[in-house]
Each structure stands twice: as structure tokens, then as C-alpha cells.
Write a protein that holds these residues in place. Structure first.
Motif, PDB file in Angstrom:
ATOM      1  N   UNK A   1     -19.819 -37.645   3.059  1.00 21.28           N
ATOM      2  CA  UNK A   1     -20.697 -36.378   3.829  1.00 21.28           C
ATOM      3  C   UNK A   1     -19.341 -35.541   4.084  1.00 21.28           C
ATOM      4  N   UNK A   2     -19.804 -34.185   4.297  1.00 21.81           N
ATOM      5  CA  UNK A   2     -18.996 -33.184   4.841  1.00 21.81           C
ATOM      6  C   UNK A   2     -18.361 -33.351   6.099  1.00 21.81           C
ATOM      7  N   UNK A   3     -17.092 -32.756   6.385  1.00 22.28           N
ATOM      8  CA  UNK A   3     -16.326 -33.168   7.400  1.00 22.28           C
ATOM      9  C   UNK A   3     -16.932 -32.684   8.656  1.00 22.28           C
ATOM     10  N   UNK A   4     -17.627 -31.482   8.419  1.00 21.73           N
ATOM     11  CA  UNK A   4     -17.855 -30.685   9.655  1.00 21.73           C
ATOM     12  C   UNK A   4     -19.096 -31.519  10.107  1.00 21.73           C
ATOM     13  N   UNK A   5     -19.367 -31.550  11.677  1.00 23.56           N
ATOM     14  CA  UNK A   5     -20.243 -32.186  12.290  1.00 23.56           C
ATOM     15  C   UNK A   5     -21.847 -31.369  12.139  1.00 23.56           C
ATOM     16  N   UNK A   6     -22.834 -32.116  11.929  1.00 20.81           N
ATOM     17  CA  UNK A   6     -24.158 -31.501  11.663  1.00 20.81           C
ATOM     18  C   UNK A   6     -24.503 -30.235  12.927  1.00 20.81           C
ATOM     19  N   UNK A   7     -24.839 -29.100  12.516  1.00 23.37           N
ATOM     20  CA  UNK A   7     -25.248 -28.140  13.403  1.00 23.37           C
ATOM     21  C   UNK A   7     -26.507 -28.504  14.061  1.00 23.37           C
ATOM     22  N   UNK A   8     -26.725 -29.135  14.698  1.00 23.81           N
ATOM     23  CA  UNK A   8     -28.166 -29.684  15.498  1.00 23.81           C
ATOM     24  C   UNK A   8     -28.366 -28.889  16.611  1.00 23.81           C
ATOM     25  N   UNK A   9     -29.712 -28.904  17.093  1.00 24.47           N
ATOM     26  CA  UNK A   9     -30.123 -28.354  18.059  1.00 24.47           C
ATOM     27  C   UNK A   9     -29.893 -29.531  19.445  1.00 24.47           C
ATOM     28  N   UNK A  10     -28.902 -29.403  20.166  1.00 26.68           N
ATOM     29  CA  UNK A  10     -28.780 -30.051  21.303  1.00 26.68           C
ATOM     30  C   UNK A  10     -28.748 -31.430  20.759  1.00 26.68           C
ATOM     31  N   UNK A  11     -28.176 -31.794  19.646  1.00 26.27           N
ATOM     32  CA  UNK A  11     -27.814 -33.113  19.060  1.00 26.27           C
ATOM     33  C   UNK A  11     -29.177 -33.507  18.081  1.00 26.27           C
ATOM     34  N   UNK A  12     -30.183 -32.876  18.081  1.00 28.73           N
ATOM     35  CA  UNK A  12     -31.421 -33.516  17.871  1.00 28.73           C
ATOM     36  C   UNK A  12     -31.364 -32.793  16.102  1.00 28.73           C
ATOM     37  N   UNK A  13     -32.177 -33.647  15.309  1.00 28.40           N
ATOM     38  CA  UNK A  13     -32.550 -33.390  14.041  1.00 28.40           C
ATOM     39  C   UNK A  13     -33.844 -32.652  13.769  1.00 28.40           C
TER      40      UNK A  13
END
Length: 420
Positions: free
Chosen positions: A44-56
Motif C-alpha cells: 500500500x501507498x505510504x500516505x493515509x487514505x484521504x477519507x471523509x471523517x475516516x469513512x470510505x
């Protein structure tokens, strides 16, 4: 999911004696294996997922042309932070294994090099791309140790080859919970903790603890990312309160999601799967504003209908749609509406209470001139906004985007003001 054309809905289930027989027939014993101690390779890519309030916000991308639209991965809107590539193919020589064949001819000459570059570009934005296994027509059988090992090894090989961040299990022809558990634990041992494991069961798959997907979710709850139940092509099903609900309503979604929320999964592991447009499924379509109502009900206990959770669950895992390609045919109204709601949290401008009574008659439109601005599919409207469309003026009852006036029904967001 629908590989080429929409399926006819599954037979409506009232969950009586016939269902008891079905669950007995499909009951599968479940075991867990601890992952072997292996060197972890972080795909996986090193960056964290760009999520809306941590949601998918999960969307499926078609590796085929089914008459909706075709597009490269680069055209997917940024609102979709989890892209599921649909679908993997059976491996030609390894029983239980998978491979991937880009349908470049169906996709207007989309090349393998472009596909790989687009995956990397999506991941560079902090979003994720996974390979989906199954669909309406696809079927990979994992029912013995050899098939389990082959599934894990070939899935990991695809992750290393293309850069996929994980796998989505969308097997709709029955699963063996024991050996699929073994396969996914093996894959986790190879790929490491950044591995994304999603699944898209049908509603019947969680109607009893004896069902395969119910057992699989329980078995791998410590490494499972999200369960995006398909709340469509379903008919009627039983909710967690032992009452039967009809598809296509916020009550149906909330009452059935409650099953997963009460079985021991974390709220962050529970997602709501809905079709992007009516054409994407044989039944169960809900306008995006109604999906917002289901989210509000589950997360905050507001906007509930006849079903209401005893205690709101707080933020859940997110929302999934079949599919990005179908959403494109409607100006991405699904992605725009749901992404905005995930970003803003419960409320979002929709009513906090459902209607208390039905009107006895429809208002009689008065002829006049259309002076309101024309409705635009990409604009956001809130309660009280008036637009003109197709020779009439319409007033929004609550927050909406992409829902065409005159198509949302008696209890939809748009109410007729006057013909003009």
C-alpha cells in the motif's frame, strides 16, 4: 454486482420455515488460523487514505462495457477514496487462484501501462485501489487447502504486480467460510497490516449466524476493513429486530445494517452498498437523500422511520455503490451527495423527522410563468429553494443534489409548486 446487465431481484424472503432449511443446507463450520510469521512487504501507498471523517466512499470500476459508460481510472472523481476494480478472473492453471486481464478493447483502447499509471496516481492522492473477486457472473471456488493457498498467493502476486492495496470478496455463488478465512489470513500474513479486505455480501448472507459470510466476517474481524452489504436485488429481509422490511427504504438499510453492528463488528467495519442509479440494479434503488437518512438513523438516531436503533452507533465505515460507471451517467450525483454527507456528519440539511401523515390529495398546480432559476444537476439545493424544470416550478423539501424534479415521487425531495 451486475457484470453486464441488471439481474432480476432475488425471490422475496419472509424467513419462515423455508429459510431455516436454506440456512441448514448452507451452514459451514468456521475455524481460524493464526497468520504465519513472515516478512511483511508493504504494497500500500505510504500516505493515509484521504477519507471523509475516516469513512470510505467505495465505488466499483468496470473492466468491461455493459452499456453504462466506460472510463479510465484517471476519470474517477476524487470523492471515491476506495476504488474496487471489477473483476478478477480465474487463474488459468492454479485452482482457486485469480488473475487480471485488462479489457482494453472494450475500454476504448485503454492500455496496461495507462491502467498501472492511473493506479499509482490515485494512490498518490492518498486514495486506495483494490481488486474485486466475483460479481454476478464470476466465481472463484476456495474450498480446500490448495485452493486457499493459491488464492492467497495469486492475490498477493497481483498486489505486487499492479500495486493493488487489497482485495474485495464479492463471491455471490456461495463461499466456504473456513477455507476463505484461511486464504485471507494467509494473504494478510504476506501483505501486512496495511492490507485492505472488503467484502460485498448479499442481504441473505447475514440473515443467520450459520451463513458463510456471517461466519467469515466473524472469523477475520481483527483484519477485516469493511463489509459493504448489497442492499439491492434483495426483496424483503428480516432486520435485527426480527421484523421484515422491504428493499428500497431507509428502514430496510438501517434494520439490516444493525445485524452487522450487533454481531461484534466495529461500526467502522460496516458500510452501506446501494446502486448509483435505478438502471444499475434490478431493484432496491434509493435516492441519495434516502441513503443520507439511513446514515443519520444509524449514526445519530435521527431521520429514522419505523426502525430506530436502541443506541446510535456513531460514524460507520461508509457507503459503497455499484458503480462509478453508472454514477457517471447521472453526473456523479451519488458521489457528490454521499461524499458531502460523510464530510459533514449527521444532519446535512435533511429533515430530522419523517412525515407524520400522508396528504389526502396532491396540490393543484396554478398556471403561471416560470421565474425560478432552472434546475441544475450539479447544484446543491436546501429546503425552501425553488427551481424551474420541464415547465413547472418545484420546491426542495430538504438538502439535495442531482435528484431531478418530477422523478422523486410523492414523498421525495421535490414538491410541485405550479405549472408554468
Amino acid at each position: 454486482m451486475n457484470r453486464h446487465r441488471a439481474r432480476t431481484p432475488r425471490a422475496k424472503a419472509l424467513l419462515a420455515g423455508a429459510f431455516a432449511a436454506l440456512t441448514a443446507a448452507l451452514a459451514i463450520g468456521a475455524t481460524q488460523l493464526s497468520p504465519a510469521s513472515t516478512e511483511v512487504h508493504n504494497v500500500a501507498n505510504e500516505e493515509s487514505a484521504a477519507q471523509q471523517n475516516g469513512q470510505w466512499l467505495t465505488g466499483y470500476w468496470h473492466n468491461f462495457d455493459n452499456g453504462s459508460t466506460v472510463m479510465p481510472l484517471s476519470a474517477i472523481p476524487s470523492e471515491y477514496n476506495l476504488v474496487a476494480v471489477a473483476f478478477a478472473d480465474n487463474h488459468p492453471s492454479l485452482d482457486g487462484g485469480i488473475t487480471f486481464n485488462l479489457a482494453g478493447g472494450e475500454l476504448g483502447g485503454y492500455t496496461d501501462a495507462q491502467f498501472r499509471a492511473d493506479i499509482a496516481a490515485i494512490q498518490a492522492e492518498g486514495r486506495k485501489v483494490i481488486i474485486s473477486v466475483g460479481g454476478e457472473l464470476g466465481n472463484v471456488i476456495v474450498s480446500n487447502p490448495t485452493q486457499a493457498r493459491n488464492f492467497a498467493d495469486t492475490t498477493y502476486a497481483l498486489m505486487r504486480d499492479y500495486g493493488f492495496d487489497g482485495v474485495d470478496i464479492d463471491l455471490e455463488h456461495g463461499i466456504n467460510a473456513q477455507y476463505l478465512t484461511d486464504a485471507l489470513r494467509d494473504l494478510h500474513g504476506q501483505a501486512g497490516d496495511d492490507l485492505i479486505i472488503a467484502m460485498a455480501p448479499q442481504t441473505i448472507d447475514f440473515q443467520a449466524p450459520s451463513m458463510g459470510y456471517y461466519q467469515l466476517a466473524s472469523n477475520i474481524s481483527d483484519i477485516l476493513t469493511i463489509v459493504n452489504m448489497q442492499y439491492y436485488n434483495s426483496g424483503t429481509m428480516m432486520g435485527c429486530d426480527q421484523k421484515v422490511y422491504a428493499q428500497g427504504t431507509p428502514d430496510f438499510v438501517a434494520a439490516l445494517a444493525c445485524i452487522q453492528l450487533e454481531m461484534g463488528l466495529e461500526p467502522s467495519q460496516v458500510g452501506l452498498g446501494l446502486p448509483a442509479v435505478p438502471s444499475a440494479a434490478g431493484g432496491g434503488y434509493m435516492a441519495p437523500s434516502q441513503i443520507v437518512r439511513a446514515l443519520d438513523c444509524l449514526e445519530a438516531g435521527t431521520n429514522c422511520g419505523s426502525f430506530s436503533p436502541d443506541t446510535p452507533y456513531g460514524p460507520i465505515g461508509g457507503v459503497m455503490t455499484w458503480s462509478i460507471n453508472w454514477d457517471a451517467t447521472n453526473g456523479y450525483a451519488f458521489a457528490n451527495t454521499v461524499s458531502d454527507r460523510l464530510a459533514s456528519g449527521p444532519g446535512g440539511g435533511v429533515p430530522t423527522d419523517p412525515p407524520t401523515e400522508q396528504p389526502t390529495e396532491q396540490p393543484t398546480p396554478d398556471p403561471g410563468d416560470c421565474t425560478a432559476p432552472a434546475w441544475k444537476s450539479g447544484d446543491v439545493y436546501t429546503g425552501g429553494n425553488v427551481v424551474s424544470h420541464n415547465g413547472s416550478e418545484w420546491r426542495a423539501q430538504w438538502w439535495t443534489r442531482g435528484e431531478e424534479p418530477g422523478t422523486t415521487g410523492e414523498w421525495g425531495v421535490w414538491r410541485l409548486v405550479a405549472a408554468c
